[in-house]
Design an enzyme around this catalytic site. Structure first.
Site, PDB file in Angstrom:
ATOM      1  N   LYS A   1      51.283 -82.241 -64.410  1.00  0.00           N
ATOM      2  CA  LYS A   1      52.377 -82.039 -65.368  1.00  0.00           C
ATOM      3  C   LYS A   1      52.862 -83.330 -65.996  1.00  0.00           C
ATOM      4  O   LYS A   1      53.524 -83.300 -67.036  1.00  0.00           O
ATOM      5  CB  LYS A   1      53.546 -81.312 -64.693  1.00  0.00           C
ATOM      6  CG  LYS A   1      53.161 -79.900 -64.288  1.00  0.00           C
ATOM      7  CD  LYS A   1      54.360 -79.013 -64.065  1.00  0.00           C
ATOM      8  CE  LYS A   1      53.872 -77.575 -63.871  1.00  0.00           C
ATOM      9  NZ  LYS A   1      54.924 -76.627 -63.683  1.00  0.00           N
TER      10      LYS A   1
ATOM     11  N   LYS B   1      50.411 -67.872 -68.104  1.00  0.00           N
ATOM     12  CA  LYS B   1      51.439 -67.536 -69.099  1.00  0.00           C
ATOM     13  C   LYS B   1      50.862 -66.828 -70.324  1.00  0.00           C
ATOM     14  O   LYS B   1      49.792 -67.149 -70.798  1.00  0.00           O
ATOM     15  CB  LYS B   1      52.164 -68.803 -69.537  1.00  0.00           C
ATOM     16  CG  LYS B   1      52.894 -69.456 -68.399  1.00  0.00           C
ATOM     17  CD  LYS B   1      54.070 -70.252 -68.901  1.00  0.00           C
ATOM     18  CE  LYS B   1      54.697 -71.067 -67.800  1.00  0.00           C
ATOM     19  NZ  LYS B   1      53.802 -72.105 -67.299  1.00  0.00           N
TER      20      LYS B   1
ATOM     21  N   LYS C   1      42.636 -68.240 -63.811  1.00  0.00           N
ATOM     22  CA  LYS C   1      43.754 -67.435 -63.320  1.00  0.00           C
ATOM     23  C   LYS C   1      44.575 -66.846 -64.452  1.00  0.00           C
ATOM     24  O   LYS C   1      44.757 -67.494 -65.477  1.00  0.00           O
ATOM     25  CB  LYS C   1      44.667 -68.353 -62.487  1.00  0.00           C
ATOM     26  CG  LYS C   1      44.971 -67.810 -61.120  1.00  0.00           C
ATOM     27  CD  LYS C   1      45.718 -68.832 -60.293  1.00  0.00           C
ATOM     28  CE  LYS C   1      47.210 -68.759 -60.534  1.00  0.00           C
ATOM     29  NZ  LYS C   1      47.952 -69.627 -59.612  1.00  0.00           N
TER      30      LYS C   1
END
Ligand code: TRP
Length: 327
Positions: free
Chosen positions: A111, A195, A192
């Protein structure tokens, strides 16, 4: 009785992967453990949030947790910022953690790399998470695989603190569902489900319109041959549909696979199973959102109960650390 604690951030809508991968285990944990669940609003602050949105998302996430079956009579459900002991213990654990140890966290690396602004909170995030867990003498923490490293850190900090200052914290165990419980993107089944803004056609939201849910599943990417078989490596698309169906029905994906010879039938049944899993959740969600004061009362009671435990643990921490009592 075993005590279970877990948390979820009020950022972005909850998708099917969160529900089938983690949240439905929270619901079943209620049958066998003392369960504490927390909407971790302070964790959302590592990046700037719109105040109005943060407030409504926090309330709505609590309502969604109630709607999926978190029972306020059996679980303690509360909002992190309502229990200020979390931030106090977080500071103490920041002083227990090593700089290098926090710097090695892969989520921080991911991040912070290429980010325009990296808050100090993004760096100390795992200490606040450790505080969440350790404040409740937690035995077991159900989380997704992406939180494994943070949980290891919480264990290390508990062990280190106990070693330095005497027995203070319960050392928690992770509880991470099997790989089979991972829900993949419907359009890119090797990654996966995440969002919705990154992959709108590949992601199903728990509160999405049910006709749209069915459509997305029917349009899911399958594999080039036509055989229905559970094989994550060779047949990721079909295996993902089998895993989703399995998570909805409780039957093993390998067994489900033997009943199908055509992708179309599998998709139709998978779509129906997901729609029928989401429908009652959406109905219950509507009853909670129609009664925001009722939800507020549930959360107030949850915070009160959480606080009763947290203050006791924190008193132990203060005593063992050598902080001068105020009175
Ligand atoms: N970091 C977790 C996540 O992003 C959320 C979280 C915060 C959490 N505190 C926690 C999970 C304590 C389990 C226990 O998913």
């Amino acid at each position: 009785m075993t005590r279970v604690f877990s948390g979820i951030k009020p950022t972005g809508p909850v998708q099917l992967g969160n529900l089938l991968g983690a949240l439905r285990h929270w619901v079943s944990d209620q049958d066998e453990a003392e369960t504490i669940f927390c909407v971790v609003d302070l964790h959302a602050l590592t990046v700037p949030q719109d105040p109005t949105e943060l407030r409504s998302r926090t309330l709505e996430l609590a309502q969604l947790l109630l709607a999926i079956g978190i029972d306020p009579n059996r679980s303690t459900l509360f909002v992190q910022s309502h229990v200020p002991e979390h931030t106090e213990l977080s500071w103490i654990l920041e002083c227990t953690a090593a700089f290098g140890e926090l710097r090695r966290m892969t989520q921080f690396k991911d991040k912070s790399t290429d980010a325009e602004f990296v808050s100090a909170g993004l760096f100390t995030y795992p200490a606040l998470m450790a505080a969440d867990i350790l404040l409740y003498d937690t035995d077991r923490v159900p989380v997704g695989d992406d939180q494994r490293q943070h949980l290891e850190l919480a264990r290390d900090l508990a062990i280190r603190f106990n070693h330095r200052y005497g027995d203070t914290f319960v050392v928690p165990e992770p509880s991470i569902p099997k790989v089979g419980a991972r829900v993949m993107d419907l359009q890119h089944p090797t990654r996966k489900m995440s969002k919705s803004d990154e992959s709108p056609q590949g992601t199903i939201l728990v509160l999405e319109d049910l006709a749209s849910v069915a459509k997305k599943i029917k349009r899911a990417v399958t594999d080039t041959d036509t055989e229905v078989r559970f094989d994550m490596e060779a047949k990721p698309g079909v295996s993902n549909l089998l895993s989703i169906l399995s998570a909805c029905t409780g039957e093993a994906p390998e067994v489900i696979a033997t009943r199908y010879s055509r992708y179309g039938d599998l998709k139709a049944d998978c779509a129906e199973a997901v729609v029928e899993t989401l429908r009652p959740i959406q109905d219950r969600y509507a009853t909670y959102t129609a009664d925001p004061t009722g939800t507020a009362a549930i959360l107030a009671l949850g915070a009160e109960r959480a606080r009763a435990t947290a203050t006791g643990v924190l008193a132990r921490v203060r005593q063992n650390l050598g902080l001068l009592p105020a009175g």
